[in-house]
Enzyme design. Structure first.
Site: not given
Ligand code: NAD
Ligand code: UD1
Length: 338
Positions: A124, A149, A153
């Site tokens: 991330s 969290y 990573k």
């Molecule tokens: P998500 O929660 O939708 O998907 C994760 C999936 O993993 C879920 O379906 C959950 O049921 C499954 N899971 C969790 N723990 C498990 C385990 N121990 N064994 C088997 N299955 C398990 O999340 P996502 O948004 O798809 O994120 C996927 C990955 O990407 C995560 O590692 C997350 O940290 C990373 N990531 C996500 C974002 C984001 O904004 N969505 C940003 C940066 C990184």
């Molecule tokens: C957040 C997490 C980051 C994570 C990412 C996953 C925090 C501090 N950071 O990032 O660790 O990897 O999500 O996608 O939680 N905002 C609003 N109103 C809301 C929600 C957000 O104004 O209800 C603003 C925030 O201040 C920011 C932007 O929208 O400027 C995006 O926020 P968000 O979607 O939560 O993502 P990040 O903060 O970038």
């Protein structure tokens, strides 16, 4: 390739499964369904016209995971499974450290036992932490996150690097996602957060559909063009395609390498609300509130490395992200629960 996808029923995993199937890979999904639904698996099949294997299990159950490796014989793994809510990780650090580290250790041991050394890991942009300035480049500084969290990573990137350096058979891609939003253009799969969303895009979607009354804008006094926070939102299908590109790269011996997956463009909170208003044809009520603790004014990716080394670049703009997110939300007002 035959690709085992942990967390494959989740938000990013389900979109990646579709991209992999469409590119001719065989796909084995492993998911506990703790934060996802079996319906997502059915819809992956519906979109791609091909069926992935599916195993409902927790990857920390090493015996069960090993049995899946024995049966499925994957060539590579994409590891999405884990816990991802920042606020929850601050409240329950032990659960987060334990879950995200234990699940990855179980996976790595199982891969080692079965001679599988190709891994794509979900990292991330949160690993860039404080004290660095956008655009973030992969070699731009020390990795440091501001919450448990994000620390998982940082730690897992370090652990995976050590493993790859110790044994040249390992080939590991660390993909640092910026802000994934949007949904597959079919409207069949998308983000289905549990409870009230923490992130901006799903929050806006739920206001637009009438599940929540208004968007709280966390600060309009940042040193940005319109005063609201700016982020690098990336369409989840572009992100999924980035995983396919990374997997192709693993055919070469790379050892361990990090790539940013972002667009290189920053969008403000107000601009994202406007894009959703255009997509859904309604005005979206909002209220400016105080800044959220720990938030940065601006974050966006330097995408040079992914473009030059993976031959991948995001192509979908903010309007497409809002349009596709809205299609998913309006066709599935309660997510997969409908
Ligand atoms: P998500 O929660 O939708 O998907 C994760 C999936 O993993 C879920 O379906 C959950 O049921 C499954 N899971 C969790 N723990 C498990 C385990 N121990 N064994 C088997 N299955 C398990 O999340 P996502 O948004 O798809 O994120 C996927 C990955 O990407 C995560 O590692 C997350 O940290 C990373 N990531 C996500 C974002 C984001 O904004 N969505 C940003 C940066 C990184
Ligand atoms: C957040 C997490 C980051 C994570 C990412 C996953 C925090 C501090 N950071 O990032 O660790 O990897 O999500 O996608 O939680 N905002 C609003 N109103 C809301 C929600 C957000 O104004 O209800 C603003 C925030 O201040 C920011 C932007 O929208 O400027 C995006 O926020 P968000 O979607 O939560 O993502 P990040 O903060 O970038």
């Amino acid at each position: 390739m035959r690709v085992l996808v942990t967390g494959g029923a989740g938000y990013i995993g389900s979109h990646t499964a579709v991209s992999l199937l469409e590119r001719g890979h065989d796909v084995v999904l492993v998911d506990s369904l703790d934060n996802s639904s079996r319906t997502a698996v059915e819809r992956i099949t519906q979109i791609a016209g091909r069926q992935p294997s599916f195993h409902e299990l927790d990857v920390r159950d090493e015996a069960a995971l090993s049995a899946v490796f024995l049966e499925e014989r994957p060539d590579a793994v994409i590891h999405f499974a884990g816990l991802k809510a920042v606020g929850e990780s601050v409240a329950e650090p032990l659960r987060y450290y334990s879950h995200n580290l234990d699940s990855t250790f179980a996976l790595l041991r199982t891969m080692t036992t079965h001679g599988v050394h190709n891994l794509v890991f979900s990292s991330s942009a949160t690993v860039y932490g404080e004290g660095q300035e956008a655009p973030y480049a992969e070699d731009g500084g020390l990795l440091h996150a501001t919450n448990p969290y994000g620390q998982t990573k940082v730690m897992l990137e370090r652990i995976l690097s050590d493993i790859a350096h110790a044994d040249p058979r390992w080939n590991i891609a660390l993909l640092r996602y910026f802000n994934p939003i949007g949904a597959h253009e079919s409207g069949l799969i998308g983000e289905d957060p549990n409870g009230i969303p923490n992130n901006l895009a799903p929050y806006i979607s739920q206001v637009a559909i009438g599940r929540l009354p208004q968007v709280g804008v966390f600060g309009a006094d940042y040193p940005t063009a319109d005063g609201t926070g700016e982020r690098d939102y990336i369409h989840v299908v572009d992100l999924a395609e980035g995983h396919v590109a990374a997997l192709d790269k693993l055919r070469e011996p790379i050892g361990v390498r990090a790539w940013n997956l972002g667009t290189g463009r920053a969008t403000s909170v107000f601009a994202l609300i406007q894009a959703f208003e255009a997509a859904c044809g309604k005005s979206i009520p909002y209220e400016v509130q105080p800044r959220r603790a720990g938030d940065l004014a601006q974050a966006w990716a330097d995408t040079t490395r992914a473009e030059t080394e993976l031959g991948w670049r995001a192509s979908r703009d903010i309007d497409a992200m809002a349009r596709d997110a809205w299609r998913w939300q309006s066709q599935n007002p309660h997510g997969y629960a409908d």
